[in-house]
Design an enzyme around this catalytic site. Structure first.
Site, PDB file in Angstrom:
ATOM      1  N   LYS A 116       0.840  -1.201   0.000  1.00 32.25           N
ATOM      2  CA  LYS A 116       0.000   0.000   0.000  1.00 32.25           C
ATOM      3  C   LYS A 116       0.877   1.253   0.000  1.00 32.25           C
ATOM      4  CE  LYS A 116      -3.882  -2.264   2.266  1.00 32.25           C
ATOM      5  NZ  LYS A 116      -4.504  -2.673   3.523  1.00 32.25           N
TER       6      LYS A 116
ATOM      7  N   GLN B 126      -4.716  -1.222   9.743  1.00 34.09           N
ATOM      8  CA  GLN B 126      -4.676  -2.560   9.159  1.00 34.09           C
ATOM      9  C   GLN B 126      -5.328  -3.581  10.106  1.00 34.09           C
ATOM     10  OE1 GLN B 126      -3.421  -3.324   5.993  1.00 34.09           O
ATOM     11  NE2 GLN B 126      -4.277  -5.344   6.386  1.00 34.09           N
TER      12      GLN B 126
ATOM     13  N   ASP C 191     -11.069   3.108   4.294  1.00 35.49           N
ATOM     14  CA  ASP C 191     -11.509   1.710   4.208  1.00 35.49           C
ATOM     15  C   ASP C 191     -13.039   1.623   4.165  1.00 35.49           C
ATOM     16  OD1 ASP C 191      -9.766  -0.383   3.880  1.00 35.49           O
ATOM     17  OD2 ASP C 191      -9.226  -0.546   5.998  1.00 35.49           O
TER      18      ASP C 191
END
Ligand code: NAD
Length: 297
Positions: free
Chosen positions: A54, A98, A121
């Protein structure tokens, strides 16, 4: 019949190019650089790979990338304090924590402490509600990537029968909402669904997000259906080698389907590309600028 392959890897490349071009314009015309902060708690090997990838792709598209790696025993208070700091940092437009988090940390609490506008997200309860009511939101990356590929392949999705297998908060449910938003007739199937085979056979679009290797055989698929395989499963083949497979049996399904995404090289690359797109979108919204076209739901 042999299905068309929907090449997610190539598609993700075009998404990244679009993002990079828009980022370059933002820098030149507005002197703004979108910034993404990724927070990793602990040393889970798979998470480390994702976070590295990422960060690398964020930088490659011209955006600012910040990584915060915290000890596995970081307290909830310290993690929340870091998120608060990032929420107030004007150079950061997207924050990603994460998952999964170590067991002593409350995932819901942590995710809901991210500013909804920076929740790239799309897991914050406000974004879930906005998506569910058809309002502008941050959309979870994996379903957004699936939607982009479906729109690109079909043009309009209006009136098509879509079956989503899996009802998780991160894939199945938001995927169903997005398909509904594009006027599909949507069925969400799950582990308790009766006659799953029959349900799947009626679909024009099948999205499999289960986490069971090659669970869906070609005999379940209606002729000419479009199959999006979200599953990522690592299995050992007869020769002892490890192999990545999806939730559908690619060999038999590609004989009946009209189109199919491969694993690897389908949904996976689109997920990170959509994270970059979401970061850019969040940056444009934060600055009252026009959003990039074709990169949101
Ligand atoms: P999850 O475990 O949270 O949810 C799985 C869902 O499958 C559940 O809703 C369950 O009801 C359903 N299910 C389980 N067994 C079933 C059965 N026999 N029949 C029908 N439904 C059944 O998983 P998730 O987080 O949604 O992920 C699903 C898969 O997608 C996993 O393989 C995961 O690795 C993969 N994934 C891929 C990406 C990507 O970027 N490509 C992103 C997220 C998840």
């Amino acid at each position: 019949m042999t299905a068309n392959i929907i090449d997610g890897k190539a598609f993700a490349g075009t998404v990244r190019e679009k993002v990079a071009a828009h980022v370059a314009r933002l820098k030149e015309e507005n002197n703004i650089t979108p910034g993404l902060a990724v927070v990793l708690v602990g040393e889970d090997p798979a998470s480390q790979v994702y976070v590295r990838s990422k960060g690398k792709q964020t930088v490659e598209t011209g955006m600012k990338s910040v990584e915060h790696k915290l000890d596995v025993d970081t307290s909830e208070a310290d993690l929340l304090a870091l998120i608060d700091q990032l929420n107030n940092d004007e150079t950061i437009h997207g924050i990603l924590v994460q998952l999964p988090l170590p067991k002593h940390l409350n995932e819901d609490l942590v995710i809901n402490s991210i500013s909804p506008a920076k929740d790239v997200d799309g897991f914050h309860i406000s974004n879930v509600g906005l998506l569910g009511t058809g309002q502008k939101s941050m959309v979870p990356c994996t379903p957004l990537g699936c939607l982009m590929m479906l729109r690109d392949y079909h043009g309009s999705l209006s009136g098509l029968n879509a079956v989503v297998i899996g009802r998780s908060n991160i894939v199945g449910k938001p995927m169903a909402q997005l398909l509904l938003g594009d006027s599909c007739t949507v069925t969400i199937a799950h582990s308790r669904t009766k006659d799953l085979e029959e349900v799947v056979r009626r679909a024009d679009i099948v999205v499999a997000a289960v986490g069971r290797p090659e669970m869906v055989p070609g005999s379940w698929i209606g002729k000419g259906a479009t199959v999006i395989d979200v599953g990522i499963n690592r299995i050992e083949k007869e020769d002892g080698k490890m192999k990545l497979v999806g939730d559908v049996d690619f060999a038999s399904v590609s004989e009946v389907a009209g189109a199919i995404t491969p694993v690897p090289g389908g949904v996976g690359p689109m997920t990170i590309a959509c994270l970059l797109a979401n970061t850019l979108t969040a940056c444009c919204r934060a600055n009252g600028l026009q959003e990039p076209e074709g990169l949101t739901a």
